[in-house]
Design an enzyme around this catalytic site. Sequence first.
Site, PDB file in Angstrom:
ATOM      1  N   CYS A   1      -1.747   9.497   3.430  1.00 53.60           N
ATOM      2  CA  CYS A   1      -2.079   8.091   1.668  1.00 53.60           C
ATOM      3  C   CYS A   1      -3.060   9.199   0.478  1.00 53.60           C
ATOM      4  O   CYS A   1      -2.479   9.196  -0.866  1.00 53.60           O
ATOM      5  CB  CYS A   1      -1.565   7.172   1.107  1.00 53.60           C
ATOM      6  SG  CYS A   1      -3.197   6.113   2.146  1.00 53.60           S
TER       7      CYS A   1
ATOM      8  N   GLU B   1       1.217  -1.235   0.175  1.00 56.19           N
ATOM      9  CA  GLU B   1       0.419  -0.397   0.399  1.00 56.19           C
ATOM     10  C   GLU B   1       1.013   0.873   0.147  1.00 56.19           C
ATOM     11  O   GLU B   1       1.509   1.469   0.953  1.00 56.19           O
ATOM     12  CB  GLU B   1      -0.640  -0.034   1.366  1.00 56.19           C
ATOM     13  CG  GLU B   1      -1.739  -1.256   1.150  1.00 56.19           C
ATOM     14  CD  GLU B   1      -3.215  -0.695   0.250  1.00 56.19           C
ATOM     15  OE1 GLU B   1      -3.279  -0.139   0.928  1.00 56.19           O
ATOM     16  OE2 GLU B   1      -4.005  -1.855  -0.488  1.00 56.19           O
TER      17      GLU B   1
END
Lengths: 451, 437
Positions: free
Chosen positions: B243, B209
């Site tokens: 993010c 990720e």
Amino acid sequence: MERMQQVVGRARAAFNSGRCRSLEFRMQQLKALERMVQEKEKEILAAIKADLHKSGPNAYSHEILGVLGDLTLAMDQLPSWAAPQPVKRDLLTMRDEVYVCPEPLGVVLIIGAWNYPFILVMQPLIGAIAAGNAVVVKPSEISENTARLVADLLPQYLDRELYPVVTGGVPETTELLKQRFDHILYTGNSTVGKIVMAAAAKHLTPVTLELGGKSPCYIDKDCDMAVACRRITWGKYMNCGQTCIAPDYILCDPSIQSEVVENMKATLQEFYGEDVKKSPDYERIINKRHFKRILGLLEGQKIAHGGEADEASCFIAPTILTDVSPESKVMEEEIFGPVLPIVPVKSVDEAIEFINRREKPLALYVFSNNKKLIKRVISETSSGGVTANDVIMHFFLSALPFGGVGNSGMGNYHGKHSFETFSHRRACLIKDLKMEVVNKLRYPPGSQKKL
Amino acid sequence: NPHAGLVSRLRAAWLSGKTRPMEYRVTQLEALGRFLDEKQQDILEATTLDMRKPSFEVELSEISICRSELNHTLNNLSTWMKDEHVEKNWATQLDLAFIRKDPYGVVLIIAPWNYPINLLLVPLIGAIAAGNCVVMKPSEISRNVERLVAEMLPRYLDKDCFAVVTAGMEETTRLLENKFDYIFFTGSPSVGRIVMAAAAKHLTPMTLELGGKNPCYVSDSCDVQTVARRVAWGRFFNAGQTCVAPDYVLCSAEMQEKLLPALRKAIDEFYGPNPQESPDFARIVGDKQFQRVQALLRSGHAAIGGQMDAEAHYIAPTVLVDVQQDDPIMQEEIFGPILPILTVASMDDAITFINARERPLALYVFSSCKKVVNQVLERTSSGGFCANDTIMHMTLTSLPFGGIGQSGLGRYHGRFSFETFSHPRAALLRGAGREAL
């Protein structure tokens, strides 16, 4: 080698043009592929025969049938596979559109293997095209006739820029792997699998690795011995043992060892006749290097049946070894040849322990009339896939994902799983600019009331 | 190999089969729930110490999300664990054909510092639910949470099967030399490459990720004040260290003129006239990160904000204009409370701009015109996509969360977490009959 850069660059430009996104385009390419397989069936069978000494009927059932099946399935299901899938909404998104949208990844690389040289490039290719990608195909140079044929045929039927075929050996493949892809599907061995993954890591490219290992086959005392041995014989010696999911070795109680041998001998006779060498249904080892490697495994072993070999034609007879020691060479590496060691074990517990001490295999087989025992073996071991009371067959059901675990691989494909492997499933939340009052709960300034 | 002992201990526990029964997994998950309940105050304190995270934010983004994933998992685990029966063909009509969800074995979860509880516990929930043993590596940068997790989690979870390793960069590299059966990494693309290269040595499957620059296109037809609030919320939450935060805005020059006062108003509503005094605005996590983000302010000029306090690691909610493509701020993921606005002449130009760059983790479009939303969706590629809001697509347990290209590979959340940490094993159980076939 600028050639690789150019080929991949052209495929990427073609992908970016957007023409392979429409379902019509993808269907058109799949239909063309189907025409190719139907119109060039003779040439395909001839190439496989030249590479592996495989009879027409065998080549058809091993390589062509599966490809036609996957093509039919893909063309039939594509609209449903490619459709956005709505998912469950929560309280905050009740009024919104929430779905997962399958999208192409971009430019994918398929590296084939030599043992089933046609199907192992075609099945992934079908999934990659269906998912809307551009595809660089690299068939194995070891099965040189099929490689040459694929390189000739694909450009005659498919879009040349989107689906180029690259031929060559290690240097060409190494150069190819330096380029950037959006997914790589590799079929082959673990050693090269690591090299492929390391190359992919430089670009953060996801990979599907279809590798191998020693697929164990446990025969319980309580089973239909004749049926079991016939099925094992079929799966072991097809393609002269050069099958990633062939039963590599047998585990069974020492008291049934000779019964296993006798049954298998009878089946071998039935399949290949008195003189195996003369049977049109028995293949050959792919080349001298593998021929020597496999013969070397027979050293010091008790040969219960077979053992004959002829280097000139790369022929090794169907061979059975008994009382094999777990430490011997034949139990170290994947055999990938027509040699079947039988390793005696005293119980299913011992068999399970034996299997679990080794790398996770691509396939695992267990023969028994006892359903509980079968369930136990499955639950207490790990493998890519499992077939009970038969061998190989889980490969042919396209609804089942085909792939390894641990040393035998990562990822999977076949049927819809191919489409998913080569797609990005993009999460989509479509809101509108109304109902702002609801959002006030999440905006600062914070307060206990809001929480 | 300093961690060899630990890994082999966990592997022995794995081989004992302890983590496989559903009852065991449920017990461990419930213990994790108790950790969240009983240590909530400690979590709030630790995150405050690490980066002055507002309690309000911690409740929303760290604690609630974990609780919701935990509940969702506990409610659905038995369904997820069931063998998935598949359609059979003519040759297998009388057989049993199914997909068995097998645990991988000993898995490694490496978590980042920006949401140190969420990004450790949500993958952990999936790994436990799927029946694995887990080695956890929380970020050493969020030191207080690292200490909390290292001290407290072992009091709740079975020490035989779950371990926390504290390690800096070098030690983590040594940790990666061990063989794991799955690696789950959240962090930057450059470290992602290192993790994948290490995984390749053992043929370990992984989920990465990562991140990137999440574009946010604002079309001319929209309710500007609502857009401003939603964008500001997404950008300045956790002082931009998210993010999936909107990294930069693309809009027309006319829209920029409308957006600026609207953003000013939204920031004022959220944080007051002096955000440094607001209890709801976080800080940059450390010196190194502060230096990096501060340097990015030298692009364009600050139309809003721009104030800093180095000692407090404070950077004000800032909006930059007159930013060029080649400016430093457009070369890396900002990961700070700065929102650059770049003007484009049209939606087509915005799409071209977006497609010339690496595929982002998230992509945002604001427009009241459906056609615009659809065009951007169809002509771009990203991990996830959200129209007319920011961040929210990752709060739904029914949507898979993950990147594409440089922003990552694999996905998780909800059922996808369970599937990430499971090997889908094909099984065909045949009978002895019908030999004629």
